[in-house]
Design an enzyme around this catalytic site. Structure first.
Site, PDB file in Angstrom:
ATOM      1  N   ARG A   1       0.875  -1.175   0.000  1.00 42.72           N
ATOM      2  CA  ARG A   1       0.000   0.000   0.000  1.00 42.72           C
ATOM      3  C   ARG A   1       0.911   1.224   0.000  1.00 42.72           C
ATOM      4  O   ARG A   1       1.816   1.328   0.833  1.00 42.72           O
ATOM      5  CB  ARG A   1      -0.870  -0.006   1.265  1.00 42.72           C
ATOM      6  CG  ARG A   1      -1.633   1.283   1.532  1.00 42.72           C
ATOM      7  CD  ARG A   1      -2.814   1.431   0.609  1.00 42.72           C
ATOM      8  NE  ARG A   1      -3.533   2.688   0.839  1.00 42.72           N
ATOM      9  CZ  ARG A   1      -4.417   3.196  -0.011  1.00 42.72           C
ATOM     10  NH1 ARG A   1      -4.721   2.557  -1.125  1.00 42.72           N
ATOM     11  NH2 ARG A   1      -5.023   4.335   0.258  1.00 42.72           N
TER      12      ARG A   1
ATOM     13  N   GLU B   1       1.902  10.847   3.064  1.00 41.39           N
ATOM     14  CA  GLU B   1       1.826  11.491   4.377  1.00 41.39           C
ATOM     15  C   GLU B   1       0.732  12.551   4.417  1.00 41.39           C
ATOM     16  O   GLU B   1       0.572  13.336   3.484  1.00 41.39           O
ATOM     17  CB  GLU B   1       3.159  12.184   4.664  1.00 41.39           C
ATOM     18  CG  GLU B   1       3.151  13.009   5.935  1.00 41.39           C
ATOM     19  CD  GLU B   1       4.454  13.797   6.096  1.00 41.39           C
ATOM     20  OE1 GLU B   1       5.054  14.189   5.088  1.00 41.39           O
ATOM     21  OE2 GLU B   1       4.855  14.001   7.238  1.00 41.39           O
TER      22      GLU B   1
ATOM     23  N   CYS C   1     -10.497  14.786   5.816  1.00 44.54           N
ATOM     24  CA  CYS C   1     -10.025  13.813   4.831  1.00 44.54           C
ATOM     25  C   CYS C   1     -10.166  12.419   5.425  1.00 44.54           C
ATOM     26  O   CYS C   1     -10.587  12.260   6.564  1.00 44.54           O
ATOM     27  CB  CYS C   1      -8.556  14.081   4.474  1.00 44.54           C
ATOM     28  SG  CYS C   1      -7.436  13.814   5.867  1.00 44.54           S
TER      29      CYS C   1
ATOM     30  N   GLN D   1      -7.696   5.344   6.055  1.00 46.62           N
ATOM     31  CA  GLN D   1      -7.031   4.556   5.009  1.00 46.62           C
ATOM     32  C   GLN D   1      -5.720   3.964   5.501  1.00 46.62           C
ATOM     33  O   GLN D   1      -5.386   2.824   5.185  1.00 46.62           O
ATOM     34  CB  GLN D   1      -6.773   5.432   3.779  1.00 46.62           C
ATOM     35  CG  GLN D   1      -8.059   6.022   3.224  1.00 46.62           C
ATOM     36  CD  GLN D   1      -8.002   6.193   1.731  1.00 46.62           C
ATOM     37  OE1 GLN D   1      -7.438   5.380   1.027  1.00 46.62           O
ATOM     38  NE2 GLN D   1      -8.609   7.260   1.235  1.00 46.62           N
TER      39      GLN D   1
ATOM     40  N   GLY E   1       4.772  18.394   3.207  1.00 48.47           N
ATOM     41  CA  GLY E   1       5.917  18.982   3.871  1.00 48.47           C
ATOM     42  C   GLY E   1       7.125  18.975   2.972  1.00 48.47           C
ATOM     43  O   GLY E   1       8.071  19.691   3.209  1.00 48.47           O
ATOM     44  N   ARG E   2       7.105  18.185   1.899  1.00 47.62           N
ATOM     45  CA  ARG E   2       8.144  18.356   0.908  1.00 47.62           C
ATOM     46  C   ARG E   2       7.798  19.663   0.218  1.00 47.62           C
ATOM     47  O   ARG E   2       6.728  19.804  -0.366  1.00 47.62           O
ATOM     48  CB  ARG E   2       8.122  17.234  -0.110  1.00 47.62           C
ATOM     49  CG  ARG E   2       9.152  17.432  -1.201  1.00 47.62           C
ATOM     50  CD  ARG E   2       8.805  16.659  -2.440  1.00 47.62           C
ATOM     51  NE  ARG E   2       9.110  15.253  -2.278  1.00 47.62           N
ATOM     52  CZ  ARG E   2       8.373  14.292  -2.809  1.00 47.62           C
ATOM     53  NH1 ARG E   2       7.300  14.574  -3.489  1.00 47.62           N
ATOM     54  NH2 ARG E   2       8.699  13.039  -2.651  1.00 47.62           N
TER      55      ARG E   2
ATOM     56  N   ASP F   1       1.120  13.911  -7.346  1.00 44.75           N
ATOM     57  CA  ASP F   1       2.562  14.024  -7.434  1.00 44.75           C
ATOM     58  C   ASP F   1       3.179  12.718  -7.904  1.00 44.75           C
ATOM     59  O   ASP F   1       3.240  11.742  -7.176  1.00 44.75           O
ATOM     60  CB  ASP F   1       3.123  14.394  -6.066  1.00 44.75           C
ATOM     61  CG  ASP F   1       4.577  14.815  -6.181  1.00 44.75           C
ATOM     62  OD1 ASP F   1       5.213  14.443  -7.177  1.00 44.75           O
ATOM     63  OD2 ASP F   1       5.053  15.495  -5.272  1.00 44.75           O
TER      64      ASP F   1
ATOM     65  N   ARG G   1       6.125  12.016  -8.370  1.00 47.41           N
ATOM     66  CA  ARG G   1       7.433  11.670  -7.808  1.00 47.41           C
ATOM     67  C   ARG G   1       7.330  10.598  -6.727  1.00 47.41           C
ATOM     68  O   ARG G   1       8.258   9.866  -6.476  1.00 47.41           O
ATOM     69  CB  ARG G   1       8.107  12.908  -7.250  1.00 47.41           C
ATOM     70  CG  ARG G   1       8.749  13.734  -8.333  1.00 47.41           C
ATOM     71  CD  ARG G   1       9.236  15.024  -7.814  1.00 47.41           C
ATOM     72  NE  ARG G   1       8.122  15.820  -7.343  1.00 47.41           N
ATOM     73  CZ  ARG G   1       8.266  16.983  -6.738  1.00 47.41           C
ATOM     74  NH1 ARG G   1       9.447  17.445  -6.508  1.00 47.41           N
ATOM     75  NH2 ARG G   1       7.218  17.660  -6.349  1.00 47.41           N
TER      76      ARG G   1
END
Lengths: 244, 351
Positions: free
Chosen positions: A76, A80, A92, A97, A120-121, A153, A155
């Protein structure tokens, strides 16, 4: 010390000087730095902490059983979410989840929750608060959420794909309701052998999914009248709901 | 009012602002075969990537050096033909004050400058593109399925797709003139208001004879000054410079407080502060020039994750890009946002 931990420590030792061209457009590379036992209220796990070559974010893999060299490992990917995961926000569904994923993986022979420190990135948390501020004004628009980078994202997939490779998983089954996530991983060279629907048990906080129809721009409206954005980039499925 | 282009409406995309975001967007659209015209109020392209020639010597008076970590962006910087790339510039950094972008000196960040001036990069990007300079857009209006741009001096230009690639405040000024009602546009407008926090920068370019005790650093970030943000030893980038040149840039708050004062007054303040920090000679340049950057840079934390695309009636489309519209801010973010916007617009136009 158990055999699994020894296995994982061997990986950390073996990868100590790992360097590669990296995955994805940003050529992201991760390296496991340390591993330890992590007993949780959801089951017994190992936690492996990763360094990466792109930013100061420390991603972690939460592992159950011995995943090394295995096929069809259930995984999974969880992005974050400070407000949901840690603070118990009801804007949310991230905490539900995450808990469902940890509980499920904890009951299987082996599996992994890849906990990706997207938020936080850079500007993730600030922009999430901006998105909530727009919602508070009744401006829950698709375009604004997109510009705010709301869980969009690519990435993260590079981080996850590299972790899977580092851990020597031969193939994975992705726990998700969003088939696109499987394709993203496949494009990064992961052998995806299947999908496991990510179904959560109903509770007092997510009951509205069973009682209301998806309304405005595909978002569910909760009991307090707020739209729930799909923060984990996939539709929420509660036991008793038809699969999307 | 008269249409300024022979083709009205314009058959492709009008891009307002020929800074790095606008150029990156226009270039990618053109590569996809979409007709594109850039409009910019300035006399040159590049926006804050700005170079002047003083006595024949290039001087960068906006962005002092370029930096990034995105491999594609770094490739673009390395592909400027005929330019002398100064790899790793600035290598000599004085002081521990904060650089303009917090990431500028992060371990994975690469830094470069150009001996010919930073405009070598935007000049490469504009090659082959249709760019109309000294063309100021003063109004944006919806006209059926088109956008109409009103230009200073009375002309107009119309197109179905318009890209706004300016400082957030300038974009907001145009978007604010549009009537309310459309939810997507309202969302975009609120978002622009949330991130419209550009900071000004008063800049003095000071030239000295080359026999002054030239600084042993390329860039200084003073930690003890409430006046100066940074001082760039610009002539250190040049081959055989005729002048030793410092570019002295004021801190945001100080710039805001003193922008209304006579130029001679703030020029003197910046020179005196430079002299206090780096030696008496700094106070006595042979010549000075100034630049008042009204929207000098963004404060970090104000960036969004990507560009905005707002669709109106009949496929009328507004795209918005700029350094605010990608993580990290700065030139790399402007470039990234312009390219992302081009990709999204091309999907709509062709698909």
């Amino acid at each position: 010390m158990n055999d699994t931990l020894i296995h994982l420590e061997e990986i950390v030792a073996h990868e100590r000087e790992h360097e590669c061209e990296g995955l994805g457009p940003r050529r992201l590379c991760v390296r496991p730095v340390s591993v330890a036992v992590l007993p949780t209220r959801f089951g017994d796990f190992h936690i492996m902490a990763f360094w990466n070559n792109r930013d100061g974010k420390e991603h972690v893999a939460i592992l159950h059983g011995d995943v090394v060299g295995r096929e069809n490992v259930p995984i999974r990917m969880h992005s974050e979410c400070l407000t949901g995961d840690a603070l118990g926000s009801l804007r949310c569904d991230c905490r539900d989840q995450l808990e469902a994923a940890l509980r499920k993986v904890g009951t299987l022979e082996c599996g992994a929750v890849l906990y990706l420190r997207q938020e936080g990135r850079g500007i993730g948390l600030i922009n999430k608060v901006r998105a909530y501020a727009l919602q508070d004004r009744g401006l829950d628009t698709v375009e604004a959420n997109r510009a705010l980078g709301f869980r969009d994202d690519e990435r993260d997939y590079a981080v996850a794909a590299h972790m899977i490779s580092t851990l020597g998983m031969k193939s994975v089954q992705v726990m998700t309701n969003n088939p696109d996530k499987m394709k993203q991983l496949q494009d990064l060279g992961v052998h995806v052998s299947g999908r496991i629907p990510h179904v959560m048990p109903p509770n007092v906080h997510n009951r509205f999914y069973l009682e209301t129809k998806a309304a405005r721009s595909g978002h569910y409206i909760d009991f307090s009248g707020r739209a729930h954005l799909p923060e984990q980039a996939e539709p929420v499925v509660i036991e008793g709901m038809p699969e999307p | 009012m008269n249409a300024i282009f022979p083709l009205d409406p314009h058959p492709g995309v009008l891009v307002v602002g020929a800074g790095i975001a606008g150029l990156a967007c226009a270039r990618d659209l053109a590569h996809r075969g979409i007709p594109v015209t850039l409009l910019d109020r300035g006399r040159g392209v590049g926006g804050r990537c700005a170079t002047r020639r003083v006595d024949g010597q290039p001087v960068d008076h906006g962005v002092a050096f370029l930096h990034g970590s995105d491999p594609a962006f770094l490739d673009a910087l390395h592909s400027v033909p005929g330019a002398t790339l100064l790899e790793g510039w600035p290598s000599r950094v004085e002081g521990t004050g904060a650089p303009c972008q917090p990431d500028a000196f992060a371990p994975n960040e690469r830094r470069v400058a150009f001996a010919e001036g930073v405009t070598a990069f935007p000049k490469m990007m504009v090659a082959g593109l249709d760019a109309r300079l000294v063309t100021t857009v003063v109004g944006l209006h919806a006209e059926d399925d088109l956008w109409r741009l009103d230009l200073a001096g009375g002309g107009t230009a119309r197109a179905r797709t318009v890209v706004l690639a300016m400082a957030t405040e300038e974009t907001l000024a145009l978007v604010d003139g549009l009537p309310p009602g459309d939810l997507e546009l309202e969302g975009a407008r609120h978002l622009l208001r949330m991130v419209a926090a550009s900071v000004p920068c008063l800049t003095v370019i000071a030239g000295y004879p080359t026999d002054v005790p030239a600084p042993a650093w390329d860039v200084a970030f003073p930690e003890t000054s409430s006046i100066l943000k940074d001082v760039v030893h610009d002539s250190a980038k040049r081959q055989d410079p005729r002048w030793t040149v410092l570019v002295i840039q004021a801190a945001a708050r100080w710039s805001r407080q003193h922008a209304g004062e006579p130029v001679a007054s703030w020029t003197q303040s910046l020179l005196s502060e430079g002299a206090r920090l780096y030696g008496e000679w700094v106070a006595h340049p042979a010549w000075t020039q100034v630049r008042h950057w009204q929207f000098g840079r963004i404060e970090s934390g104000n960036e969004l994750s990507g560009p905005l695309v707002v669709e109106g009636a009949g496929g009328r489309t507004l795209g918005i890009a700029g350094e605010v519209f990608a993580e990290g801010g700065g030139v790399q973010a402007a470039w990234t946002s312009g390219r992302l916007l081009a990709a999204r617009l091309a999907e709509r136009t062709i698909g």
